[in-house]
Design a protein around this motif. Structure first.
Motif, mmCIF file in Angstrom:
data_model
loop_
_atom_site.group_PDB
_atom_site.id
_atom_site.type_symbol
_atom_site.label_atom_id
_atom_site.label_comp_id
_atom_site.label_asym_id
_atom_site.label_seq_id
_atom_site.Cartn_x
_atom_site.Cartn_y
_atom_site.Cartn_z
ATOM 1 N N TYR A 1 -7.589 4.461 6.544
ATOM 2 C CA TYR A 1 -7.626 4.383 5.074
ATOM 3 C C TYR A 1 -8.686 3.424 4.579
ATOM 4 C CZ TYR A 1 -5.576 -0.370 5.730
ATOM 5 O OH TYR A 1 -5.434 -1.621 5.977
ATOM 6 N N GLU A 2 -9.328 3.498 3.247
ATOM 7 C CA GLU A 2 -10.394 2.738 3.125
ATOM 8 C C GLU A 2 -10.088 2.271 1.581
ATOM 9 O OE1 GLU A 2 -14.077 4.884 2.377
ATOM 10 O OE2 GLU A 2 -13.187 5.853 0.594
ATOM 11 N N ILE A 3 -10.690 0.968 1.384
ATOM 12 C CA ILE A 3 -10.387 0.313 0.168
ATOM 13 C C ILE A 3 -11.628 0.562 -0.514
ATOM 14 C CG2 ILE A 3 -9.634 -1.927 -1.004
ATOM 15 C CD1 ILE A 3 -7.617 -0.650 0.717
ATOM 16 N N ALA B 1 -7.267 -5.610 -18.664
ATOM 17 C CA ALA B 1 -7.242 -4.659 -17.642
ATOM 18 C C ALA B 1 -6.501 -5.258 -16.317
ATOM 19 C CB ALA B 1 -8.419 -4.014 -17.499
ATOM 20 N N THR B 2 -6.387 -4.443 -15.205
ATOM 21 C CA THR B 2 -5.648 -4.825 -14.242
ATOM 22 C C THR B 2 -6.897 -4.898 -13.083
ATOM 23 O OG1 THR B 2 -3.490 -3.895 -14.362
ATOM 24 C CG2 THR B 2 -4.165 -4.239 -12.128
ATOM 25 N N TYR B 3 -7.205 -6.095 -12.392
ATOM 26 C CA TYR B 3 -7.977 -6.251 -11.420
ATOM 27 C C TYR B 3 -7.366 -5.676 -10.016
ATOM 28 C CZ TYR B 3 -10.986 -8.426 -7.958
ATOM 29 O OH TYR B 3 -11.969 -8.656 -6.899
ATOM 30 N N SER B 4 -8.060 -4.371 -9.629
ATOM 31 C CA SER B 4 -7.360 -3.586 -8.549
ATOM 32 C C SER B 4 -8.334 -3.001 -7.931
ATOM 33 C CB SER B 4 -6.149 -2.631 -9.250
ATOM 34 O OG SER B 4 -6.929 -1.749 -9.954
ATOM 35 N N LYS B 5 -8.267 -2.303 -7.015
ATOM 36 C CA LYS B 5 -8.809 -1.493 -5.827
ATOM 37 C C LYS B 5 -8.265 -0.441 -5.427
ATOM 38 C CE LYS B 5 -12.113 -5.185 -4.409
ATOM 39 N NZ LYS B 5 -12.524 -5.968 -3.242
ATOM 40 N N ASP C 1 -3.508 2.658 -6.626
ATOM 41 C CA ASP C 1 -4.852 1.403 -6.897
ATOM 42 C C ASP C 1 -3.742 0.272 -6.787
ATOM 43 O OD1 ASP C 1 -6.981 2.520 -7.798
ATOM 44 O OD2 ASP C 1 -6.497 2.244 -9.831
ATOM 45 N N ILE C 2 -4.240 -0.678 -5.787
ATOM 46 C CA ILE C 2 -3.676 -1.781 -5.348
ATOM 47 C C ILE C 2 -4.160 -3.004 -6.257
ATOM 48 C CG2 ILE C 2 -4.876 -2.054 -3.297
ATOM 49 C CD1 ILE C 2 -2.337 -3.618 -2.204
ATOM 50 N N PRO C 3 -3.127 -3.778 -7.032
ATOM 51 C CA PRO C 3 -3.777 -4.867 -7.563
ATOM 52 C C PRO C 3 -4.344 -6.103 -6.561
ATOM 53 C CG PRO C 3 -1.895 -4.551 -8.515
ATOM 54 C CD PRO C 3 -1.843 -3.579 -7.262
ATOM 55 N N TYR C 4 -5.723 -6.324 -6.773
ATOM 56 C CA TYR C 4 -6.153 -7.189 -5.778
ATOM 57 C C TYR C 4 -6.138 -8.786 -6.064
ATOM 58 C CZ TYR C 4 -9.511 -7.315 -1.639
ATOM 59 O OH TYR C 4 -9.929 -7.559 -0.418
ATOM 60 N N ILE C 5 -5.997 -9.670 -4.962
ATOM 61 C CA ILE C 5 -5.860 -11.005 -5.355
ATOM 62 C C ILE C 5 -7.264 -11.715 -5.557
ATOM 63 C CG2 ILE C 5 -6.119 -11.714 -2.569
ATOM 64 C CD1 ILE C 5 -3.633 -13.591 -2.988
ATOM 65 N N THR C 6 -7.163 -12.619 -6.358
ATOM 66 C CA THR C 6 -8.329 -13.185 -6.575
ATOM 67 C C THR C 6 -8.686 -14.585 -5.410
ATOM 68 O OG1 THR C 6 -7.164 -14.843 -8.096
ATOM 69 C CG2 THR C 6 -7.923 -12.804 -9.054
ATOM 70 N N ARG C 7 -9.536 -14.896 -5.536
ATOM 71 C CA ARG C 7 -10.110 -16.238 -4.831
ATOM 72 C C ARG C 7 -9.009 -17.339 -4.772
ATOM 73 N NH1 ARG C 7 -16.150 -17.677 -4.926
ATOM 74 N NH2 ARG C 7 -15.942 -17.652 -7.064
ATOM 75 N N LEU D 1 4.643 -6.671 0.272
ATOM 76 C CA LEU D 1 3.871 -5.363 0.001
ATOM 77 C C LEU D 1 3.978 -4.368 1.126
ATOM 78 C CD1 LEU D 1 0.437 -6.515 -1.335
ATOM 79 C CD2 LEU D 1 2.465 -5.047 -2.433
ATOM 80 N N TYR D 2 4.130 -4.629 2.496
ATOM 81 C CA TYR D 2 4.361 -3.830 3.465
ATOM 82 C C TYR D 2 5.825 -2.956 3.027
ATOM 83 C CZ TYR D 2 6.449 -2.288 7.891
ATOM 84 O OH TYR D 2 7.158 -1.500 8.845
#
Length: 553
Positions: free
Chosen positions: A68-70, A85-89, A126-132, A390-391
């Motif tokens: 897989y790739e992100i 919007a949703t911050y996702s990748k 699309d998976i919501p991506y965690i911020t710093r 998430l797993y």
């Protein structure tokens, strides 16, 4: 900017990035920084590997997972907040579909020949991506997925209401329990309610109960002496039974055996509670063969007799020894290895020899050789971070996606089948969206001030999927435990129904690779404090004598 330190005690060690528990757990799950060929079989990679490959019912098509790739995000976190919007990748999977020539029925043992192969990149979700900072941005609003503090997979011994019990808790599957009740009989408990004599179950596993005696207690061969207990059935050379297993040698029985020419008998070396339990348990087994034991257990579980022995064997043995239904997981295997001195076994499969070892430990526990386990001790509770949660979400949805593709392959034209056609389902996207928007562990981030935001990210909850409920949780699980010292804050918890069920990580505490909470200790050598700092979990902390740092005064 200058800081003035008013503390009286010296500083040892340093605090880690306080929101790091969220970020590191998410990154371990996604492994986005690692090349596809070097990813570990954990997190998202493990979820894909578990769901695929899959074949159609005729074995004409085989769908395999390659990697897989992100992808890149459409907005930055700041833009996502501004636009609502949703911050996702996007998560894209690489799949290979292999088509085989149809084989004749009399050639089933011949390996099918490959007709053609199609490889495609398929959009998964699309998976919501965690911020710093450790938060997620969903529809323009920052949310936090809080970690769960739950009972760890492993082996537990308890004594309640005059019943000695051992409980095997897997990472995935139904709990399995062995009890010693008031009748002194070892009983296996399936599905938390169905009970069968343990030695009937051991016979179903291929063991002969009478041959297992020396696995559990010590025996010896001596001349017949009054008062000893027989550890084996006494028979004549032609097979006639003179005395049964478990009989006490009375003066009459001793004389009877001597008159029949029996000069040596196998007896137990001591008369203790565990010996009585073993005798009564073996006598409680009414089965006469392995197949008979399987039939009896199957009937107990399903209330009907099995149509075939293969069906009974799959049901009974699959409940514990099929990793798809009963998996110890990495943590469960680690705890079981440590508890039973099994060395460095790495597989997640529960083994038959481990069942014998656990039975022996339970008999020793009934003889008061070990204390019962404290379920509220932090050595028996671990943290499930965002990555592990998430797993579980991806594993369930990917297994459903694989099943859908198998069903879809049965009614579409095989010549037109492609990975994209078979995997065109929103099941994964829906599961991920549901987890982040309506899941009980996904909450709006507290933004009263920066400190409340940070505390929210380090919060622990005993509630949520697989956890407790505030209506049934007792006083003991809510109480402050001495193992919380340095690991969980004993003060900060809400009032009301959630008291003690929602807590916070202590300032210096960290989480190890198995999810157990560690806290730093300063080593004392020859009565003097050194500068060496060791991080110990609650189990390791029991080995040493510890004292608070202010004892220096």
């Amino acid at each position: 900017m200058q800081f003035k330190d008013f503390s009286k005690l010296p500083k040892y060690g340093k605090a880690h990035a306080l929101e790091n528990i969220q970020v590191s757990s998410f990154e371990e799950f996604l492994q986005s920084g690692a090349p596809a060929e070097k990813r570990k079989d954990s997190g998202l990679q493990a979820a894909f590997n578990e769901a695929f490959p899959v074949e159609d019912i005729h074995s004409h098509l085989k769908l395999e997972y390659l990697g897989y790739e992100i992808g890149g995000s459409l907005y930055t976190p700041e833009e996502a907040i501004e636009r609502g919007a949703t911050y996702s990748k996007p998560v894209n999977g690489f799949f290979r579909l292999t088509r085989f020539f149809e084989t004749k029925s009399d050639e089933d043992d011949v390996e099918p020949k490959v007709k053609d192969v199609i490889e495609q990149k398929v959009y998964v979700c699309d998976i919501p991506y965690i911020t710093r900072g450790g938060s997620f941005i969903i529809n323009g609003v920052e949310r936090v997925v809080i970690s769960q503090l739950q009972r760890s997979p492993g082996l537990y011994f308890s004594f309640e209401k005059n019943i000695y019990s051992t409980l095997i808790v897997p990472e995935r599957g139904a709990w399995f329990q062995i009890d010693i009740g008031s009748n002194n009989v070892l009983t296996a408990v399936f599905e938390r309610r169905r009970k069968v004599p343990l030695f009937t179950f051991l016979r179903a596993l291929g063991f002969v109960p009478e041959e297992l005696v020396e696995e559990f207690v010590d025996t010896t061969e001596v001349e017949p002496v009054e008062g000893l207990i027989l550890a084996a059935t006494v028979k004549t050379p032609d097979g006639v039974t003179l005395a049964d297993f478990g009989d006490v040698l009375t003066s009459d029985l001793r004389d009877f055996l001597i008159d029949r020419g029996i000069s040596k008998v196998r007896v137990f070396t001591e008369d203790r509670y565990g010996v009585r339990v073993l005798i009564d348990s073996i006598r409680a087994d009414k089965s006469v063969s392995e197949d008979d034991a399987l039939r009896r257990i199957y009937y107990k579980l399903r209330s009907v007799m099995p149509s075939t022995m293969d069906l009974a064997r799959r049901l009974v043995l699959g409940m514990l020894f099929d990793t798809k239904r009963f998996s110890l997981g990495r943590v469960g295997r680690h705890k079981l290895n440590a508890r039973l001195d099994l060395g460095k076994r790495t597989d997640f499969v529960f083994r038959k020899d481990e069942m014998l070892t656990i039975t022996k430990r339970l008999i020793e526990f009934a003889d008061r050789r070990y204390p019962p386990d404290d379920m509220d001790h932090l050595s028996n509770r671990r943290v499930k971070g965002i990555g592990e949660q998430l797993y579980n979400v991806f594993r369930q949805s990917l297994l459903q996606l694989a099943q859908n593709s198998k069903e879809r392959a049965s009614f579409i034209d095989e010549e037109k089948a492609t990975p994209l056609e078979l995997l065109n389902s929103p099941v994964v996207s829906n599961s991920v969206t549901r987890f982040f928007t309506t899941g009980t562990v996904s909450q709006f981030m507290e933004q009263v001030n920066p400190l409340s935001e940070l505390i929210h990210k380090r919060r622990l909850t005993a509630l949520g999927p697989g956890g407790l409920t505030k209506d049934t949780a007792g006083f003991e699980v809510r109480d402050v435990h001495y193992s919380h010292f340095g690991r969980v804050c004993p003060i900060e918890t809400p009032e009301g129904q959630n008291i003690g069920l929602i807590t916070s990580l202590a300032y210096y505490s960290v989480i190890d690779e198995y999810g157990f909470i560690k806290t730093p200790y300063v080593k004392v050598k020859d009565g003097k404090i050194t500068k060496k700092v060791d991080y110990l979990n609650a189990e390791d902390g029991e080995i040493y004598i510890v004292a608070p740092l202010d004892e220096l005064e």
